[in-house]
Scaffold this motif. Sequence first.
Motif: not given
Length: 552
Positions: A133-139, A160-162, A195-198
């Motif tokens: 699993r690969v991730f970065i904040y905001g992607r 990694l898409a925004r 990230p947009i959301g609740s």
Amino acid sequence: MVIAVALLIDWSSEGPLTRLVLGTTTLRISTNPGGANVFLDAQLVGITPLRHEARPGKTVLKLEHPFHPNYVERLQLLRGKTKVLDIALEPAFGTLEIITNPKSAQVVLDGEEVEERTPVKLLDLPTGTHDVRVFIYGREPITEKIALTPNANISRTYELARIPMGSLTIDKVPAKAAVRLIGMEKAYEPRMLLPIGSYDVEVSYPGYTSQAFRMIVRQQANTRRIRLEREYGRLNLTISPSQAVVTVRYDAGSGSRNFAYFDRMQVPTGNMMIRAKALGYRTYERNLKMTMAGLSHNIGMKKFTITPGREFRDELQGGGQGPLLKILSAGSFVMGATDGYPDERPARTVTVTQPFAIAVYELTLGEYNRFEDLGGEDRIPATNLSWGQVDGYLSWLSRETSYTYRLPSEAEWEYAARAGTKAAYYFGSDVSRLCEYENVGDQSMRTQFQKDTIAACTDGVIRLAPVGSFKPNPFGLYDMLGNVHEWVADCWHGNHEGAPSTAKARTSVCNTPGHVVRGGDWFAAPYDARVSFRNVGTKASESLGFRVVREL
């Protein structure tokens, strides 16, 4: 003829007739890990774990596994026997390289975070199927299963898409309240991007009712104002002696403050401290915790059992003794002068509520050198010491004796210097007697130094004198007005406006850099050697020393 042909065919195919007439060998084969293909004489017979009825005799066993080297063994199989094989396949390794755009993404391999950020090359990785699993904040995160075979060198590149983001700010009262994003590891900070959301948010602070709410973050600057309501409990104190002055200290929302106690006082919930002072009694302090149910507490103060005027020294853990001390009783006096410099005004009555022990002499080099060796003559005052060096010595002395040593407050210093007198000098107003009691700027000093205003008398000392070389004041303390200036604990204030009516040091608010310096020195003019004279010290000086106070 037909029977012979049938038997030949049955023999070659290990048919039931051959097994019935001649017998077989039972093979039980297991591998670690399982899932290996089993070959007998190059013929696939199954996958481990396996039970197989084999023809007796010599045979070649071969095991093939996608993530391990092949295993080969020659076997001798005996008719009617069972052969059990438990084989650990040889470990194998490969290399996995992970590259991302943007860089510095976090990699989670089989549920565990990889220490390095991308790009990262994982060498000697055990073969097998790995969850990546690969991730970065905001992607957007990317997850993949990767099969790594022996000696493979696999490289993966991920774009990694925004993720659409919005900023979040909680405008809170009190300002120090804590904000927590429930279920998120990332700590809250003003204007943080999410990230947009609740999001479930909790705002809390000791002594206030917490608030929890759901915040919708849109692709914009998102702000919400939260004001926490205080929680209170009733404080009931039983006080002995009844004349004690009691203060309650708690966080008032903008920091901790002291409040005078009154009957059935309402106090915010959370941590608080009560302090009671009364003349002739030891100060009483307790840390308590208020709840909404209220709190009752008994204050029973103990009388001092001390002998004012007694001299003593504390033993040092490293051997030897500390400075000579004298106990001074509690009392009241008029601090400052109406006819002195502007910074000595206004004169006011100050009450010293607690007895204390003060050094009979200014601290000497001999005493200081036990802490930090500066050399010099043992009986000469220790000078050229920074504020940090003074603090270091006091901390060391406190550890060595197991008692609290500190600088005197400005009020304690003047109380000790006046020694119950009211004149400009503790020996009266006759300046001609100054050389009997203090080492100040006089005719002896003028033999080597020029100064316009000096004492008309002669003390026989040009610069520093050994401590105790002159007469003491009525309390038996030496060199209070001469020899060297002395640091005290208070921050410098330009006058006595707003100063407390007790002997407490003024350390909470400093109008200018520096601390108060009291007493004259060997170069001081007579007017600058009065008991009310004060000055400011900002750095070490060869005419600046100190004397210690020990709490009882």
